[in-house]
Enzyme design. Structure first.
Site, PDB file in Angstrom:
ATOM      1  N   GLU A 157      46.082 -68.046 -82.415  1.00 43.43           N
ATOM      2  CA  GLU A 157      45.079 -69.041 -82.786  1.00 43.43           C
ATOM      3  C   GLU A 157      45.230 -70.305 -81.943  1.00 43.43           C
ATOM      4  O   GLU A 157      46.232 -70.500 -81.236  1.00 43.43           O
ATOM      5  CB  GLU A 157      45.202 -69.342 -84.284  1.00 43.43           C
ATOM      6  CG  GLU A 157      44.917 -68.083 -85.113  1.00 43.43           C
ATOM      7  CD  GLU A 157      44.946 -68.301 -86.616  1.00 43.43           C
ATOM      8  OE1 GLU A 157      45.387 -69.373 -87.079  1.00 43.43           O
ATOM      9  OE2 GLU A 157      44.520 -67.381 -87.329  1.00 43.43           O
ATOM     10  N   GLU A 190      43.901 -57.263 -81.740  1.00 45.38           N
ATOM     11  CA  GLU A 190      43.376 -56.116 -80.985  1.00 45.38           C
ATOM     12  C   GLU A 190      43.077 -56.531 -79.540  1.00 45.38           C
ATOM     13  O   GLU A 190      43.343 -55.769 -78.599  1.00 45.38           O
ATOM     14  CB  GLU A 190      42.087 -55.599 -81.640  1.00 45.38           C
ATOM     15  CG  GLU A 190      42.269 -55.050 -83.040  1.00 45.38           C
ATOM     16  CD  GLU A 190      42.095 -56.108 -84.133  1.00 45.38           C
ATOM     17  OE1 GLU A 190      42.458 -57.285 -83.915  1.00 45.38           O
ATOM     18  OE2 GLU A 190      41.596 -55.750 -85.206  1.00 45.38           O
ATOM     19  N   CYS A 224      37.398 -57.047 -86.719  1.00 47.94           N
ATOM     20  CA  CYS A 224      36.140 -57.793 -86.670  1.00 47.94           C
ATOM     21  C   CYS A 224      35.153 -57.083 -85.743  1.00 47.94           C
ATOM     22  O   CYS A 224      35.522 -56.197 -84.962  1.00 47.94           O
ATOM     23  CB  CYS A 224      36.391 -59.232 -86.211  1.00 47.94           C
ATOM     24  SG  CYS A 224      36.686 -59.415 -84.454  1.00 47.94           S
TER      25      CYS A 224
END
Ligand code: THU
Length: 134
Positions: free
Chosen positions: A45, A56, A87
Site C-alpha cells: 500500500e 496478485e 479484485c
C-alpha cells in the site's frame, strides 16, 4: 498438476511481508510458473491510496521478472471470513497469463480453501480476439 498446498504455504509466508498500514489487510499470493518455479507477491500500500498494489499483481511482476511467462496455478490468502476474492483488476491481470482452466486456490489463514478457475472468476474475459474484426 501443481500442488495447491505448496502454493498456499508460500502465499502464507509472503503475506506476512505485506505493507498494509492503511487497510491492515495483508494478502499473499503465490504462482507456479510454467517452468515449475514459484513466484510470490504481497500487497504494497501507499499513503497515496490508489498507488497501492495487490498481492496478485506483485506475484505476476515477480513471475515476469523471474523469466516465466505463463501461470500454471495461483493461490491467494488473507485473514478473511471467507476465501479472499481477487479484485476485478487482478482477475484481468491473472487472465493475461493463464488459461481459462488454470486452477486458482483462494484461502483464509484459518484454513478455509476454495478451488476455482480463471474462467470462473472472469467469465467473458476481454481478450485479443475482440480486437480482430472479420
Ligand atoms: N488486496 C489484494 O492484495 N488482493 C486481493 O485479492 C484483494 C485486495 C489488497 C489491496 C489492499 O492493499 C488491501 O487488500 C485492501 O483492499
Amino acid at each position: 498438476m501443481p500442488d495447491p498446498d505448496d502454493l498456499i504455504a508460500a502465499a502464507t509466508k509472503v503475506r506476512l511481508r505485506a505493507h498494509a498500514p492503511y487497510s491492515q489487510f495483508q494478502v499473499g499470493a503465490a504462482i507456479r510458473g510454467e517452468s515449475g518455479a514459484l513466484h510470490i507477491g504481497c500487497n504494497v500500500e501507499n499513503v497515496a491510496y490508489p498507488e497501492g498494489t495487490c498481492a496478485e499483481a506483485g506475484a505476476i511482476a515477480a513471475m515476469i521478472a523471474g523469466g516465466d511467462t505463463r501461470i500454471s496455478a495461483i493461490a491467494v490468502i488473507a485473514d478473511s471470513p471467507r476465501p479472499v476474492s481477487p479484485c476485478g483488476g487482478c482477475r484481468q491481470k491473472i487472465a493475461e497469463f493463464a488459461d481459462g482452466d488454470t486452477p486458482v486456490t483462494l484461502a483464509t489463514t484459518d484454513g478455509h480453501v476454495q478451488h476455482t478457475t480463471v474462467a470462473a472468476l472472469l467469465p467473458g474475459a476481454f481478450d485479443q480476439d475482440y480486437m480482430t474484426k472479420g
